[in-house]
Design an enzyme around this catalytic site. Structure first.
Site, PDB file in Angstrom:
ATOM      1  N   ILE A 100       0.816  -1.231   0.000  1.00 21.77           N
ATOM      2  CA  ILE A 100       0.000   0.000   0.000  1.00 21.77           C
ATOM      3  C   ILE A 100       0.848   1.279   0.000  1.00 21.77           C
ATOM      4  CG2 ILE A 100      -2.144  -0.939   0.965  1.00 21.77           C
ATOM      5  CD1 ILE A 100      -1.225   0.096   3.718  1.00 21.77           C
ATOM      6  N   HIS A 103       8.034 -11.415   4.745  1.00 22.53           N
ATOM      7  CA  HIS A 103       7.560 -11.021   3.421  1.00 22.53           C
ATOM      8  C   HIS A 103       8.737 -10.662   2.535  1.00 22.53           C
ATOM      9  CE1 HIS A 103       7.463  -7.555   6.157  1.00 22.53           C
ATOM     10  NE2 HIS A 103       7.843  -6.805   5.131  1.00 22.53           N
ATOM     11  N   PHE A 104       8.539 -10.950   1.246  1.00 22.03           N
ATOM     12  CA  PHE A 104       9.498 -10.554   0.224  1.00 22.03           C
ATOM     13  C   PHE A 104       8.883  -9.426  -0.585  1.00 22.03           C
ATOM     14  CE2 PHE A 104      10.885 -14.728   1.379  1.00 22.03           C
ATOM     15  CZ  PHE A 104      12.266 -14.660   1.286  1.00 22.03           C
ATOM     16  N   HIS A 105       9.635  -8.350  -0.751  1.00 17.99           N
ATOM     17  CA  HIS A 105       9.213  -7.244  -1.598  1.00 17.99           C
ATOM     18  C   HIS A 105       9.645  -7.561  -3.026  1.00 17.99           C
ATOM     19  CE1 HIS A 105       8.620  -4.207   1.730  1.00 17.99           C
ATOM     20  NE2 HIS A 105       9.426  -5.046   2.364  1.00 17.99           N
TER      21      HIS A 105
HETATM   22  P1  AMP Z   1       9.051  -4.054   6.108  1.00 16.74           P
HETATM   23  O1  AMP Z   1       8.516  -4.806   7.293  1.00 16.74           O
HETATM   24  O2  AMP Z   1      10.121  -3.069   6.481  1.00 16.74           O
HETATM   25  O3  AMP Z   1       9.490  -4.947   4.998  1.00 16.74           O
HETATM   26  O4  AMP Z   1       7.882  -3.124   5.552  1.00 16.74           O
HETATM   27  C1  AMP Z   1       6.524  -3.482   5.581  1.00 16.74           C
HETATM   28  C2  AMP Z   1       5.909  -3.202   4.247  1.00 16.74           C
HETATM   29  O5  AMP Z   1       4.535  -3.522   4.340  1.00 16.74           O
HETATM   30  C3  AMP Z   1       6.012  -1.743   3.773  1.00 16.74           C
HETATM   31  O6  AMP Z   1       6.491  -1.729   2.444  1.00 16.74           O
HETATM   32  C4  AMP Z   1       4.567  -1.238   3.876  1.00 16.74           C
HETATM   33  O7  AMP Z   1       4.273  -0.289   2.888  1.00 16.74           O
HETATM   34  C5  AMP Z   1       3.778  -2.513   3.691  1.00 16.74           C
HETATM   35  N1  AMP Z   1       2.460  -2.542   4.318  1.00 16.74           N
HETATM   36  C6  AMP Z   1       2.144  -2.186   5.590  1.00 16.74           C
HETATM   37  N2  AMP Z   1       0.829  -2.407   5.835  1.00 16.74           N
HETATM   38  C7  AMP Z   1       0.312  -2.923   4.701  1.00 16.74           C
HETATM   39  C8  AMP Z   1      -0.989  -3.367   4.311  1.00 16.74           C
HETATM   40  N3  AMP Z   1      -2.035  -3.315   5.152  1.00 16.74           N
HETATM   41  N4  AMP Z   1      -1.157  -3.829   3.046  1.00 16.74           N
HETATM   42  C9  AMP Z   1      -0.122  -3.870   2.186  1.00 16.74           C
HETATM   43  N5  AMP Z   1       1.136  -3.478   2.485  1.00 16.74           N
HETATM   44  C10 AMP Z   1       1.350  -3.003   3.721  1.00 16.74           C
END
Ligand code: AMP
Length: 147
Positions: free
Chosen positions: A41, A109-111
């Site tokens: 998001i 999670h993987f980006h």
């Molecule tokens: P990180 O834990 O540093 O890898 O970052 C968490 C990621 O999750 C960030 O890129 C946020 O933009 C994303 N994020 C947080 N909440 C949500 C959500 N409800 N839906 C989708 N992405 C999210």
């Protein structure tokens, strides 16, 4: 001596666990027995997707090796669809473990971030994306997946 330093226990009330249970919404692009993929998001580029395991794991440090292996086929499937669906020049795949590693949400999670030549990524957790745009990018990626 343990193989790795202790980390906090998995918290079943983290945001991504709630998404997995259907308690919070997401813009889904892919799902199989081992993983779920949905739009980030606050994307670092247009078409930024997150791929998470269905099994509870905090990050790369505590995940069971078999669960990790099982989800990686999904990561590659999504990565290929992001690359072709977004007509990207390349991809950046990121994974952050623990606060010191930059992790903010504590379910692994993987980006999967599409990249274009000469275009820098936006900042991590920067700006909230418009929901219609997220749906549009998800549609392109799902089409590339054949859905
Ligand atoms: P990180 O834990 O540093 O890898 O970052 C968490 C990621 O999750 C960030 O890129 C946020 O933009 C994303 N994020 C947080 N909440 C949500 C959500 N409800 N839906 C989708 N992405 C999210």
């Amino acid at each position: 001596m343990s193989l790795h330093a202790q980390t906090a226990a998995y918290d079943p009330d983290n945001i991504f666990a709630k998404i997995l249970r259907g308690e919070l919404p997401c813009e889904k692009v892919y799902e199989d027995a081992h993983c779920l993929a949905f739009m980030d998001i606050m994307p670092r580029s247009d078409g930024h997707v997150l791929v998470i395991p269905k099994s509870p794991a905090r990050n790369m440090i505590d995940i069971d090796a078999q669960a990790l292996a099982a989800m990686m086929a999904g990561v590659q499937k999504v990565a290929r669809a992001v690359h072709s669906g977004m007509e990207a020049d390349g991809l950046t795949i990121q994974q952050f473990s623990e606060p010191a590693g930059g992790q903010v949400v504590f379910h692994l999670h993987f980006h999967v971030i599409p990249r274009w030549n000469g275009m820098p990524m936006r900042s991590h957790t920067g700006t909230m994306e418009n929901r219609d745009l997220l749906a549009d990018y998800a549609g392109r990626i799902k089409a590339a997946l054949g859905h």
